[in-house]
Design a protein around this motif. Structure first.
Motif, short mmCIF file in Angstrom:
data_model
loop_
_atom_site.label_atom_id
_atom_site.label_comp_id
_atom_site.label_asym_id
_atom_site.label_seq_id
_atom_site.Cartn_x
_atom_site.Cartn_y
_atom_site.Cartn_z
N PHE A 140 -11.98 74.34 31.16
CA PHE A 140 -12.11 74.21 29.70
C PHE A 140 -11.38 75.35 29.01
O PHE A 140 -11.38 76.49 29.49
CB PHE A 140 -13.58 74.17 29.29
N TRP A 141 -10.79 75.02 27.86
CA TRP A 141 -9.87 75.92 27.17
C TRP A 141 -10.23 76.10 25.71
O TRP A 141 -10.63 75.15 25.04
CB TRP A 141 -8.45 75.36 27.23
N TYR A 142 -10.06 77.32 25.22
CA TYR A 142 -10.09 77.57 23.78
C TYR A 142 -8.83 76.97 23.16
O TYR A 142 -7.77 76.91 23.79
CB TYR A 142 -10.09 79.08 23.49
N LEU A 143 -8.95 76.54 21.92
CA LEU A 143 -7.79 76.08 21.16
C LEU A 143 -7.68 76.87 19.86
O LEU A 143 -8.64 76.92 19.08
CB LEU A 143 -7.91 74.59 20.82
N TYR A 144 -6.53 77.51 19.67
CA TYR A 144 -6.23 78.23 18.43
C TYR A 144 -4.97 77.62 17.82
O TYR A 144 -3.93 77.54 18.48
CB TYR A 144 -6.01 79.72 18.71
N ILE A 145 -5.09 77.17 16.58
CA ILE A 145 -3.98 76.50 15.90
C ILE A 145 -3.35 77.43 14.88
O ILE A 145 -4.05 78.05 14.07
CB ILE A 145 -4.46 75.21 15.19
N ARG A 146 -2.03 77.56 14.96
CA ARG A 146 -1.26 78.24 13.90
C ARG A 146 -0.30 77.21 13.33
O ARG A 146 0.62 76.77 14.00
CB ARG A 146 -0.48 79.44 14.48
N LYS A 179 2.60 68.05 6.94
CA LYS A 179 1.39 68.26 6.14
C LYS A 179 0.82 69.66 6.33
O LYS A 179 -0.38 69.88 6.18
CB LYS A 179 0.33 67.22 6.52
N GLU A 180 1.69 70.61 6.68
CA GLU A 180 1.22 71.95 7.00
C GLU A 180 0.40 72.56 5.86
O GLU A 180 -0.69 73.12 6.08
CB GLU A 180 2.41 72.87 7.33
N GLN A 181 0.92 72.49 4.65
CA GLN A 181 0.23 73.13 3.52
C GLN A 181 -1.09 72.45 3.21
O GLN A 181 -2.07 73.12 2.85
CB GLN A 181 1.13 73.13 2.29
N GLN A 182 -1.13 71.14 3.36
CA GLN A 182 -2.38 70.42 3.11
C GLN A 182 -3.49 70.91 4.02
O GLN A 182 -4.62 71.16 3.58
CB GLN A 182 -2.15 68.92 3.33
N PHE A 183 -3.17 71.07 5.30
CA PHE A 183 -4.19 71.48 6.26
C PHE A 183 -4.46 72.98 6.21
O PHE A 183 -5.55 73.43 6.55
CB PHE A 183 -3.80 71.06 7.67
N GLU A 184 -3.47 73.78 5.77
CA GLU A 184 -3.69 75.22 5.67
C GLU A 184 -4.82 75.51 4.69
O GLU A 184 -5.62 76.41 4.89
CB GLU A 184 -2.41 75.92 5.23
N ASN A 185 -4.89 74.73 3.63
CA ASN A 185 -5.92 74.93 2.62
C ASN A 185 -7.23 74.23 2.97
O ASN A 185 -8.25 74.46 2.34
CB ASN A 185 -5.43 74.43 1.25
#
Length: 488
Positions: A140-146, A179-185
């Motif tokens: 099992f793995w951590y997931l970090y999204i940038r 959709k980067e900006q949509q999800f950033e907020n």
């Protein structure tokens, strides 16, 4: 106008088959390519003369080998597979698990994907867009999204099962595209749309390994076998040498060559009987494999002779002064938004007259919190340094780091006098403005020289168009925070 194409070929996870690599190299050699490089994301990179492009393309099509020409749309899936067995051993993550995951990717990813063992520091954790880091729970793995074009890391609330990683990556790539900006907020909107995958509830947050860069050159024993690390000072590997290396792998039953994010090669599984053959190969091509550690702990942006020459000059200064650089990883960036993994970064930029007219180059020296290359909080040693003074300023930065390490050790040993301890127990505070997305701080005492804001300008006086120098967030996205200033 340049007379060549820059070709990039991905090797998933940094694992190259000797047979496939040999085929590519022979095709490159027939196309008048004499030297190749390896990239930060474990890619093969070389310059292909225009007249030979069609011939090379046909040879790649014959073997269904994908390559990119003057582009990097598919930035390669990188992994810490290279570290297993030789730099890290004893946990559940094995070479077989890496291969099982990589084999399940049935598409070419446009997002940067990192697969990392949480007990190693040879490959980066967070330089990708989708960063999977092994947890203590087997498989099992951590997931970090940038999100692309941002610098803020979002942590997913669950741990992801190994075999689900490729499907999840494909899903996230389809959702995030454009959709980067949509999800950033509103990152919760992205997370809430993730379908049901095999997962576990995350009980604790990740505790990254303390950074220690292993010495990755030369012959090194592990168990009854040896591994060999090969680094080239100028980054270039002769094609003739690499073809012979592939042939020796095939002769000695070694099924893979590992590409490292430090642009070097590691060959695992060399048995005692064949070690002499490997030594003879190095001798035949005059390959030195015992460079000083303070030359190996550098990351330089891909395919940049300017950055490489700067690195070599800085390393020469370190050698002349016999400077201790243990525990540090240095990076050089001469172009914006290049991916470099470092605890101390040297970044070049244009000095602008009246914030508009570009003049000469200047350099900034920054460092990550705790000097761990995986840190995301950036601070500055010195900014707007002229080239003639860069070597000295970098030397002082290293000395300051060594002083911090020494004083921490003294404090831990209880050797400070009582008066000094009282001073340390009374931190002063100040108010600064911090970006809510990437946590970059604007302090009027220092200004923001990346945006050509001199020291002494209060935040209220910054123009309405001011943006964060790290993630380009708007001025309105900064908030007032109180920070501690400890006396050292």
């Amino acid at each position: 106008m340049k007379d060549f194409y820059t070709v990039r070929i991905n090797f998933k996870g940094g694992i190259a088959s000797p047979g496939e690599l040999k085929y590519i190299l022979e095709a490159a050699q027939e196309s008048q390519v004499d030297e190749v490089r390896f990239g930060l994301r474990q890619q093969l990179i070389f310059h292909l003369p225009h007249p030979f492009a069609r011939i090379f393309e046909q040879k790649m099509l014959t073997q269904n080998i994908t390559f990119q020409s003057d582009d990097n749309v598919y930035p390669n899936i990188i992994s810490s597979y290279v570290a297993e067995e030789v730099f890290q051993k004893g946990n559940w993550l094995t070479e077989g698990i890496y291969k099982d995951i990589l084999d399940l990717f049935d598409y070419d990813a446009k997002l940067k994907i990192n697969l990392s063992d949480n007990q190693q520091s040879f490959t980066p954790y967070f330089s990708g867009h989708l960063n999977f880091i092994a947890s203590t729970n087997p498989n099992f793995w951590y997931l970090y999204i940038r999100l692309p074009k941002t610098n803020k890391i979002f942590s997913f609330e669950k741990l992801i099962f190994s075999n689900e990683i490729p499907k999840l990556c494909k899903f996230l790539e389809e959702k995030i595209a454009g959709k980067e900006q949509q999800f950033e907020n509103n990152i919760d909107q992205l997370f809430s749309n993730i379908p049901s995958f095999i997962s576990l509830e995350k009980e604790t947050e990740l505790e990254p390994a303390k950074f220690t860069l292993p010495y990755y050159e030369g012959f090194n024993r592990y168990g009854k076998k040896s591994w060999l690390g090969i680094y080239r000072r100028n980054e270039y590997f002769k094609v003739k040498f690499l073809i012979k290396l592939c042939e020796l792998c095939q002769e000695t039953k070694i099924g893979e060559i590992c590409l490292t994010p430090f642009k070097s090669l590691i060959i695992k599984g060399i048995d005692e009987v064949s070690r002499g053959k490997w030594s003879n190969l190095l001798s035949a091509f005059n390959i030195n494999v015992r460079h000083a550690a303070n030359e190996l702990n550098w990351q330089v942006e891909d395919d940049s002779d300017e950055a490489l020459l700067l690195k070599l000059d800085l390393v020469k200064t370190f050698d002349e002064q016999d400077l201790r650089t243990f525990g540090l990883c240095f990076g050089i960036k001469t172009r914006p938004r290049t991916e470099v993994y470092a605890s101390i970064m040297v970044q070049r930029r244009r000095f602008k007259l009246f914030n508009a007219i570009p003049l000469h180059y200047v350099y900034d020296i920054s460092y990550t919190e705790d000097f761990n290359p995986n840190g995301r909080t950036k601070k500055y040693f010195e900014t707007s340094i002229l080239r003639f003074n860069l070597n000295e300023q970098l030397r002082r930065s290293v000395l300051e780091y060594n002083k911090m390490i020494a004083e921490d050790a003294i404090k831990a040993a209880g050797l400070r006098d009582d008066h000094k301890e009282e001073e340390l127990a009374k931190p002063s505070t100040k108010k600064v403005h911090q970006c809510k997305h990437c946590f970059t701080i604007y302090d009027s005492d220092f200004g923001d020289l990346l945006n050509d804001i001199p020291a002494g300008v209060p935040f209220s006086k910054l123009p309405a168009t001011y943006t964060c120098p790290t993630c380009e967030a708007d001025k309105k996205d900064f908030k007032v925070v109180q920070v501690k200033m400890e006396i050292i």
